[in-house]
Design an enzyme around this catalytic site. Structure first.
Site, PDB file in Angstrom:
ATOM      1  N   ASN A 134      -5.232  27.977 -13.058  1.00  0.00           N
ATOM      2  CA  ASN A 134      -3.893  27.854 -12.458  1.00  0.00           C
ATOM      3  C   ASN A 134      -3.426  26.397 -12.453  1.00  0.00           C
ATOM      4  O   ASN A 134      -2.487  26.045 -11.757  1.00  0.00           O
ATOM      5  CB  ASN A 134      -3.885  28.440 -11.037  1.00  0.00           C
ATOM      6  CG  ASN A 134      -4.862  27.721 -10.117  1.00  0.00           C
ATOM      7  OD1 ASN A 134      -5.429  26.696 -10.483  1.00  0.00           O
ATOM      8  ND2 ASN A 134      -5.056  28.243  -8.926  1.00  0.00           N
ATOM      9  N   HIS A 167      -5.242  23.782 -11.498  1.00  0.00           N
ATOM     10  CA  HIS A 167      -5.790  22.901 -10.464  1.00  0.00           C
ATOM     11  C   HIS A 167      -6.715  21.852 -11.062  1.00  0.00           C
ATOM     12  O   HIS A 167      -7.357  22.069 -12.091  1.00  0.00           O
ATOM     13  CB  HIS A 167      -6.443  23.677  -9.308  1.00  0.00           C
ATOM     14  CG  HIS A 167      -7.744  24.329  -9.581  1.00  0.00           C
ATOM     15  ND1 HIS A 167      -8.080  25.570  -9.074  1.00  0.00           N
ATOM     16  CD2 HIS A 167      -8.836  23.931 -10.277  1.00  0.00           C
ATOM     17  CE1 HIS A 167      -9.303  25.879  -9.451  1.00  0.00           C
ATOM     18  NE2 HIS A 167      -9.778  24.911 -10.188  1.00  0.00           N
TER      19      HIS A 167
HETATM   20  C1  GLP Z   1     -13.584  24.640 -10.049  1.00  0.00           C
HETATM   21  C2  GLP Z   1     -13.701  23.134  -9.782  1.00  0.00           C
HETATM   22  C3  GLP Z   1     -12.805  22.344 -10.692  1.00  0.00           C
HETATM   23  C4  GLP Z   1     -12.985  22.815 -12.124  1.00  0.00           C
HETATM   24  C5  GLP Z   1     -12.539  24.250 -12.222  1.00  0.00           C
HETATM   25  C6  GLP Z   1     -12.578  24.817 -13.633  1.00  0.00           C
HETATM   26  O1  GLP Z   1     -12.559  25.223  -9.321  1.00  0.00           O
HETATM   27  N1  GLP Z   1     -13.431  22.779  -8.427  1.00  0.00           N
HETATM   28  O2  GLP Z   1     -13.088  20.968 -10.549  1.00  0.00           O
HETATM   29  O3  GLP Z   1     -12.268  22.020 -12.987  1.00  0.00           O
HETATM   30  O4  GLP Z   1     -13.391  25.010 -11.396  1.00  0.00           O
HETATM   31  O5  GLP Z   1     -13.826  25.351 -13.885  1.00  0.00           O
HETATM   32  P1  GLP Z   1     -14.356  25.790 -15.294  1.00  0.00           P
HETATM   33  O6  GLP Z   1     -14.663  24.536 -16.020  1.00  0.00           O
HETATM   34  O7  GLP Z   1     -15.596  26.568 -14.979  1.00  0.00           O
HETATM   35  O8  GLP Z   1     -13.292  26.595 -15.927  1.00  0.00           O
END
Ligand code: GLP
Length: 242
Positions: free
Chosen positions: A136, A138
């Site tokens: 999303n 973030h």
């Molecule tokens: C979590 C972490 C983020 C990270 C995100 C994406 O929510 N708090 O810092 O970037 O996941 O994760 P992934 O790399 O597993 O898609």
């Protein structure tokens, strides 16, 4: 914003690790801002490999992590403290006293956030901040909202983030509902930002975050305003942008 196109996840990881290595070699006592999630795991593996070859020295490096779940102990294998030790800190010669994360077990949110802001200030700010990208948009746990939060704050995780995290927990009930995260101002104050992104499921958000309007509804879009951002993404993640 510089976009580096990688072939695949492995290539993305090597390219990102190269940039982090360069930072450590140029400034051995640098402050690295680090991230969790599945995307940076390959980058950490690559750094460990080069460390084992004798090409990297972490002895003077300081780290501050982006975020931590509220209410998980350090021993909980889903805490970010555990993750960082498992994936990187226990595998290299870093001084553990120089590795920092928000204190997930501090029940007083204001205190936890204040303490972490003080730690970040006391280490002198971040030289290179590594980021992943949530589906999303973030970054850290700065979830879509009405504003860009400045400093460390306590967030209520969105349904979509909790769902994405569910795979790591025995049941949805065990998935933490809150987290402490660095704010956008702190992230934006890093001298250099490196964001790693992999996979077709991130293609749509890559397009929105880096080629769409700057809006707190897509928190990562603020990175368009930083003057030294490197996006290292694989072809699948870049498949919707030219
Ligand atoms: C979590 C972490 C983020 C990270 C995100 C994406 O929510 N708090 O810092 O970037 O996941 O994760 P992934 O790399 O597993 O898609």
């Amino acid at each position: 914003m510089k976009i580096i196109r990688a072939k695949d996840y492995k290539d993305m990881s090597r390219k990102a690790a190269n940039i982090i290595s360069a930072q450590i070699i140029m400034k051995p006592n640098c402050v690295l801002g680090l991230a969790t999630g599945s995307t940076p795991i390959g980058t950490y593996d690559q750094l460990v490999e080069w460390y084992n070859k004798g090409d990297l020295d972490f002895s003077e490096v300081t780290t501050v992590n982006l975020d931590e779940y509220k209410g998980l102990t350090r021993e909980n294998d889903q805490s970010y403290y555990y993750f960082m030790n498992d994936k990187l800190f226990s595998r290299v010669n870093i001084n553990k006293d120089r590795t920092f994360l928000p204190d997930g077990m501090e029940p007083d949110s204001d205190k936890a956030c204040r303490d972490y802001n003080e730690i970040i200030a006391s280490v002198g700010g971040v030289d290179l901040q590594l980021l992943g990208l949530g589906h999303n948009g973030h970054i850290g746990f700065n979830e879509p909202g009405m504003a860009f939060e400045a400093e460390t704050h306590c967030v209520n995780l969105t349904e979509s983030t909790m769902k994405a995290n569910q795979r790591f927990f025995a049941s949805m009930d065990e998935v933490p509902k809150q987290a402490y995260t660095m704010g956008i101002k702190t992230i934006m104050q890093a001298k250099k930002i490196l964001i790693v992104i992999s996979g077709e499921d991130k293609a749509q958000i890559v397009k929105e975050a880096f080629f769409g309007p700057i809006t707190p509804k897509v928190q990562a879009s603020v990175l368009q305003l930083h003057n030294d951002v490197i996006v290292v993404a694989d072809e699948a993640a870049l498949s919707l942008v030219k």
